[in-house]
Motif scaffolding. Structure first.
Motif, PDB file in Angstrom:
ATOM      1  N   THR A  42       0.828  -1.203   0.000  1.00 25.88           N
ATOM      2  CA  THR A  42       0.000   0.000   0.000  1.00 25.88           C
ATOM      3  C   THR A  42       0.866   1.257   0.000  1.00 25.88           C
ATOM      4  OG1 THR A  42      -1.728  -1.197   1.207  1.00 25.88           O
ATOM      5  CG2 THR A  42      -1.866   1.203   1.185  1.00 25.88           C
ATOM      6  N   GLY A  43       1.929   1.239   0.813  1.00 27.77           N
ATOM      7  CA  GLY A  43       2.849   2.371   0.818  1.00 27.77           C
ATOM      8  C   GLY A  43       3.518   2.569  -0.529  1.00 27.77           C
ATOM      9  N   TYR A  44       3.916   1.469  -1.169  1.00 34.47           N
ATOM     10  CA  TYR A  44       4.523   1.532  -2.500  1.00 34.47           C
ATOM     11  C   TYR A  44       3.543   2.134  -3.494  1.00 34.47           C
ATOM     12  CZ  TYR A  44       6.454  -0.432  -6.890  1.00 34.47           C
ATOM     13  OH  TYR A  44       6.935  -0.605  -8.156  1.00 34.47           O
ATOM     14  N   PHE A  45       2.296   1.708  -3.430  1.00 35.61           N
ATOM     15  CA  PHE A  45       1.257   2.222  -4.319  1.00 35.61           C
ATOM     16  C   PHE A  45       1.094   3.728  -4.138  1.00 35.61           C
ATOM     17  CE2 PHE A  45      -2.908   2.885  -6.070  1.00 35.61           C
ATOM     18  CZ  PHE A  45      -3.070   1.904  -7.024  1.00 35.61           C
ATOM     19  N   VAL A  46       1.107   4.188  -2.893  1.00 32.54           N
ATOM     20  CA  VAL A  46       0.919   5.616  -2.613  1.00 32.54           C
ATOM     21  C   VAL A  46       2.140   6.432  -3.026  1.00 32.54           C
ATOM     22  CG1 VAL A  46       0.649   7.295  -0.739  1.00 32.54           C
ATOM     23  CG2 VAL A  46      -0.740   5.224  -0.765  1.00 32.54           C
ATOM     24  N   VAL A  47       3.336   5.961  -2.672  1.00 28.94           N
ATOM     25  CA  VAL A  47       4.551   6.728  -2.931  1.00 28.94           C
ATOM     26  C   VAL A  47       4.796   6.908  -4.425  1.00 28.94           C
ATOM     27  CG1 VAL A  47       7.073   6.650  -2.718  1.00 28.94           C
ATOM     28  CG2 VAL A  47       5.644   6.146  -0.739  1.00 28.94           C
ATOM     29  N   VAL A  48       4.466   5.892  -5.216  1.00 26.86           N
ATOM     30  CA  VAL A  48       4.662   5.998  -6.668  1.00 26.86           C
ATOM     31  C   VAL A  48       3.436   6.601  -7.349  1.00 26.86           C
ATOM     32  CG1 VAL A  48       5.124   4.712  -8.785  1.00 26.86           C
ATOM     33  CG2 VAL A  48       6.258   4.050  -6.653  1.00 26.86           C
ATOM     34  N   GLY A  49       2.246   6.184  -6.932  1.00 29.00           N
ATOM     35  CA  GLY A  49       1.042   6.584  -7.646  1.00 29.00           C
ATOM     36  C   GLY A  49       0.635   8.024  -7.434  1.00 29.00           C
TER      37      GLY A  49
END
Length: 326
Positions: A107-114
């Motif tokens: 979820t953090g990866y999704f937010v940081v990139v997206g």
């Protein structure tokens, strides 16, 4: 005449000053009654919303909080009061659960990139539609915004065609130049970037609309003065557009971040959290625990951990918005 004019004047004055007359105290009392009447009318008109909010929002929120401290499961659906109180055990288990930690990382990866990709592309689309495109501008705006109101099922059909490793659009284009497209949704490396690309495509229209509204609020004389001073397009963007759009950009960042922290539809429809939990998010893990395995208490604890994360990040972003717009 003397008998009527003497005593009558003090009596009239006494009547005027009495609480039931036209004195200050009487006017205040009438104003309070009028205000109470208006308040009562407002509460009566608000009652349908308050009832619906209490039944469908407030009650589930409170019930979920209480459930997070119990071992509430399928057996307690008909007998909720028999659920055993376990205190903070659910919250302790969460941070010892490798699957939940993996979902939190994803979820953090999704937010940081997206989020940055959505904000940047939405801003660029807004600038192009506001300044660079003069013909069929409305058509382009509708085209960019259409994915926002498109159902996830239709989006999934389109993106499965685009990402299909054998007959998809990308695979066909790659084969034209002698390359082989990867299995985007079946690869642990490419699955999450593919979902992020789809989410950015779906949501940049919202950022675009917000930024167009912000751009149109910038005074034209400010831009004209900068151009007269010899400012180029990059200098105008960096020195005028972005600073004056900062409140809009931060608001767009807040709502996009909240949406991406709750990401559920994309992995649920496209990958079911796979392959090997590489696209498992907190919302999807919470859904599985609650509705597939009926670990309602454990899923409720997940929901409140996610709620605290969202609240913390939102408060931080709103503080930045307040500090930078004084």
């Amino acid at each position: 005449m003397s008998l009527t004019t003497g005593p009558a004047a003090p009596q009239a004055a006494a009547v005027d000053k009495s609480p039931h007359g036209g004195g200050k105290a009487g006017r205040k009392r009438r104003a309070n009654r009028s205000l109470s009447k208006h308040n009562l009318t407002g509460w009566l008109f608000s009652t349908p919303f308050l009832v619906l909010f209490g039944v469908f929002m407030l009650f589930p929120i409170v019930a979920t909080l209480l459930m997070s401290f119990t071992d509430f499961g399928a057996r307690n659906v008909t007998r909720p009061l028999e659920a055993e109180f376990v205190g903070l055990d659910n919250y302790t288990r969460l941070f010892q659960d490798d699957k939940f930690l993996k979902a939190l990382f994803n979820t953090g990866y999704f937010v940081v990139v997206g989020v940055p990709a959505t904000i940047v592309l939405g801003l660029l689309a807004a600038i192009l539609l506001n300044n660079g495109i003069h013909r069929a501008r409305t058509l382009f705006r509708v085209g960019f915004y259409a994915p926002v109101v498109t159902t996830i099922v239709a989006v999934a059909v389109v993106w499965r065609f685009v990402l299909d490793p054998s007959d998809g659009l990308i695979a066909s284009l790659a084969s034209e130049v002698g390359l082989t497209a990867p299995d985007f949704l079946g690869s642990e490396t490419w699955a999450m970037p593919s979902l992020i690309a789809m989410a950015v495509w779906r949501n940049l229209g919202t950022v675009m609309v917000l930024c167009i509204a912000g751009l149109q609020a910038i005074p034209t004389d400010v831009r004209e003065a900068a151009r007269l001073d010899g400012a180029g397009a990059w200098q105008e963007l960096r020195g005028i557009t972005i600073p004056l759009l900062r409140p809009t950009l931060l608001y767009a960042t807040v709502i996009t971040t909240i949406g991406y922290l709750n990401v559920f539809e994309e992995p649920f429809v496209m990958t079911q959290g796979g392959p090997s939990d590489s696209t498992l998010t907190v919302s999807l893990d919470m859904y599985r625990e609650g509705f597939n395995f009926f670990h309602m208490g454990y899923a409720s604890a997940m929901a409140y951990v996610l709620f605290v994360v969202i609240m913390g990040i939102t408060v931080l972003q709103l503080r930045l918005l307040k500090d930078n717009t004084r």
